[in-house]
Design a protein around this motif. Structure first.
Motif, short mmCIF file in Angstrom:
data_model
loop_
_atom_site.label_atom_id
_atom_site.label_comp_id
_atom_site.label_asym_id
_atom_site.label_seq_id
_atom_site.Cartn_x
_atom_site.Cartn_y
_atom_site.Cartn_z
N SER A 360 0.85 -1.19 0.00
CA SER A 360 0.00 0.00 0.00
C SER A 360 0.89 1.24 0.00
N PHE A 361 0.47 2.24 -0.78
CA PHE A 361 1.23 3.47 -0.90
C PHE A 361 0.31 4.67 -0.71
N LYS A 362 0.80 5.66 -0.02
CA LYS A 362 0.10 6.94 0.10
C LYS A 362 0.67 7.88 -0.95
N ALA A 363 -0.18 8.38 -1.83
CA ALA A 363 0.25 9.26 -2.92
C ALA A 363 -0.37 10.63 -2.72
N VAL A 364 0.48 11.67 -2.64
CA VAL A 364 0.02 13.05 -2.48
C VAL A 364 0.07 13.72 -3.84
N LEU A 365 -1.08 13.89 -4.46
CA LEU A 365 -1.14 14.48 -5.79
C LEU A 365 -0.84 15.97 -5.71
N SER A 366 -0.12 16.48 -6.70
CA SER A 366 0.26 17.90 -6.69
C SER A 366 -0.96 18.80 -6.77
N ALA A 367 -1.97 18.41 -7.52
CA ALA A 367 -3.20 19.20 -7.62
C ALA A 367 -4.38 18.23 -7.52
N GLY A 368 -4.68 17.85 -6.31
CA GLY A 368 -5.76 16.89 -6.12
C GLY A 368 -5.71 16.27 -4.74
N PRO A 369 -6.47 15.22 -4.53
CA PRO A 369 -6.56 14.63 -3.20
C PRO A 369 -5.35 13.76 -2.86
#
Length: 625
Positions: A360-369
């Motif tokens: 499982s990975f947490k992805a922080v989108l540059s412009a989004g959730p």
């Protein structure tokens, strides 16, 4: 006539003698308790001379537990007892099996007369001010002892070696003291919990304890070995009699390490060269015979999240020569903010963990959730059309206690499922890994709210997916997330139809139910069994995996343990000591415990239906009227 009357006379005399014997024994026990009362720093007005303390299984003496007209237990918890504890007056009580003086202000050394109470099954002395070193022979002869709680005191020195000889020991709590030295080589087959966290212990953890929860050993910086991730650095001594085998072994280890690091370096160089020669970096291939292989390269838990590209698409070959889908995510819900696969792959990411299904990975989108991406490898037996249809079915589910699926990505070897990121994490973390967190332990009203939310979510799955044998299939505390208001959100639900059966039977919780163990197949009530185990975990604070082993008497689980403890000790000792705000709620807690045990009924026909379980849980209140 005389001959006929003789038997009745003998019976009368026997009963009279028995009554005199019981009364005499009761008087002696009363005197022993009064002598013990004289050593205490508090008054017990119900302890008075004259009447025997026990009548069958009842008593008017506060803190006394009776069984068969004998004093069976003494429970004086949270009574501000101070001074030293003198238990010598209790030695004449032959039926005494359990004592508890937890949550007081008792001080001084461990009572030296404990080993003279050889019939004790349980000793609870946690949360006091006891100090000093415990003699090595302090527990010699206590062959009936099953539970020993010495947590949150000031004991120093080595863990007493006499504990190793207690063959019936089930649970040992020594955490939050100042014990030093190594952990004794415990080998008891029935020993399920050894909590030595937050002491000053060092050296390797014994093999018998290597499968227990790592949290039971944290707070000891010098401990090493499984289940901790710290590798033991054993020093190899040269032979004393002129031999050189020790030095030879050291040399072999050094050479092996050098070779290993060289191989890693070569592998990194090869990957770097492959990345440079790839036709496109960060974008999907669009040639007729190209397909995408997803590789998520994210920062570990203990590193800062990556700021550059955290995943890449590498060209590979497809089977059948079909044109690829160009790496597009399939969104299953309307109204959601859309983003592309390359947006997610270029986002900064953090590894959340690796579970039974995949990473499982947490992805922080540059412009989004901020989203969570789960990578599944055990779904390669499902065709594209069947997989798409089932994901759309899951996407149509909507309930306050379900974590909704946002999107998915299909590839023959790997599948990705995208969901929201929930900052509070899982129920498992709150129950078992929350030490040091700023969040307080879960109180009783919150635990009841969580149970109700889980039951509602499960009942909804049963209503919406009636054709599935296992509408959830993998209910456990790590698959229950808690939002900002600590409402539960179920995850990893309804995945049985797309999982490889062999993998599902090995890892999914529902396949550990009694009917699978006995008959090799789950039933509609297997999720009910999982709910029961979860309820017992929430109430007891025990980690169910610690009880999933097989002994000579067959399989064991948390429900079996709770049933055994309920038979042998008072009910309050079953419950999690971190559970707060239970005032006037004990009756409701007991009702929920009964529901949990009923959900774990071994005979499927006698087990509740999911709807009945929900109805009984909904009737529970935080406080009794």
């Amino acid at each position: 006539m005389a001959s006929q009357a003789a038997p009745w006379l003998l019976i009368f005399l026997y009963l009279a003698y028995s009554t005199i014997t019981v009364d005499s024994a009761g008087a002696e026990e009363g005197e022993a308790l009064l002598r013990f009362k004289a050593t205490l720093s508090i008054d017990l007005p119900s302890w008075i001379p004259g009447p025997a303390p026990c009548t069958l299984n009842s008593t008017t003496w506060e803190g006394v537990i009776c069984f068969n007209s004998r004093v069976w237990g003494i429970q004086l918890e949270n009574r501000s007892l101070s001074g030293t504890l003198n238990i010598r007056p209790l030695i004449p009580l032959p039926g005494l099996r359990t004592i508890s003086f937890m949550g007081n202000k008792l001080e001084g050394p461990l009572p030296p007369d404990l080993k003279h109470l050889g019939a004790l099954k349980a000793i609870y002395l946690s949360r006091n001010n006891f100090s000093g070193e415990i003699p090595a022979d302090a527990f010699v002869g206590m062959r009936s002892l099953k539970k020993l709680f010495l947590s949150n005191n000031g004991f120093v020195g080595p863990v007493p070696g006499s504990l190793v000889g207690l063959g019936k020991l089930l649970e040992l709590r020594l955490d939050h003291n100042k014990f030093a030295g190594g952990i004794p080589s415990f080998g008891q087959r029935r020993l399920t919990i050894v909590d030595v966290s937050f002491n000053r212990l060092e050296g390797p953890i014994p093999n018998r304890l290597s499968r227990m929860d790592p949290a039971l050993f944290q707070g000891n910086p010098k401990l090493c070995g499984a289940p901790l991730t710290v590798i033991c650095n054993n020093k190899i001594q040269p032979a004393k009699h002129g031999g050189s085998s020790g030095w030879r072994l050291s040399l072999i280890i050094i050479i092996a390490c050098i070779i290993f690091f060289l191989l890693v370096l070569l592998l990194l160089l090869a990957l770097r060269r492959r990345q440079k020669t790839s036709k496109v970096i960060g974008r999907p291939a669009t040639t007729e015979h190209a397909d995408e292989k997803l590789e998520l390269g994210a920062a570990s838990k203990h590193q800062q999240p990556a700021t550059a590209t955290t995943a890449r698409l590498v060209e590979g070959k497809t089977s059948g020569g079909r044109k690829s889908e160009c790496g597009r995510l399939a969104f299953v819900q309307e109204g959601r903010e859309r983003f592309e696969l390359h947006d997610m792959l270029r986002a900064s990411a953090e590894v959340l963990g690796s579970g039974n299904f995949g990473s499982s990975f947490k992805a922080v989108l540059s412009a989004g959730p901020t989203v969570v991406v789960k990578r599944f490898k055990e779904m390669n037996g499902v065709g594209r059309e069947d997989f798409n249809e089932h994901m759309r079915r899951i996407g149509r589910l909507s309930h306050p206690n379900l974590l909704p699926l946002i999107a998915y990505y299909y590839k023959r070897e790997d599948k990705l499922l995208v969901t929201e990121f929930i900052a509070n994490g899982s129920l498992a973390h709150m129950l078992h890994g929350n030490r040091g967190s700023t969040l307080p332990p879960l109180d009783w009203p919150t635990r009841l709210k969580i149970v109700k939310g889980v039951a509602r979510g499960l009942a909804y799955l049963y209503d919406e997916l009636p054709v599935l044998t296992l509408p959830h299939g993998h209910l456990k505390s790590s698959n229950v997330l808690l939002n900002d208001t600590l409402q539960p959100l179920l995850t990893d639900y309804a995945l049985v139809p797309v999982m490889n059966l062999a993998h599902a039977t090995q890892v999914m919780v529902a396949y550990k139910s009694p009917e699978v163990t006995q008959f090799g197949r789950p039933s509609k009530k297997s999720d009910v069994w999982s709910l029961g185990i979860l309820i017992l975990e929430i109430l007891t604070g025990k980690f169910p995996a610690n009880f999933l082993h097989k002994g000579s008497s067959g399989s064991t689980d948390l429900a079996t343990w709770v049933s055994l403890v309920m038979e042998e000790e008072w009910n309050s000792e079953v419950f999690d000591s971190d559970m707060r705000d239970t005032e006037n709620g004990q009756g409701e807690i007991q009702k929920l415990l009964k529901i949990g045990l009923d959900c774990c009924e071994e005979i499927v026909e006698n087990r509740m239906e999911m709807r009945e379980a929900l109805e009984r849980i909904e009737q529970l209140k935080e406080r009794e009227d």
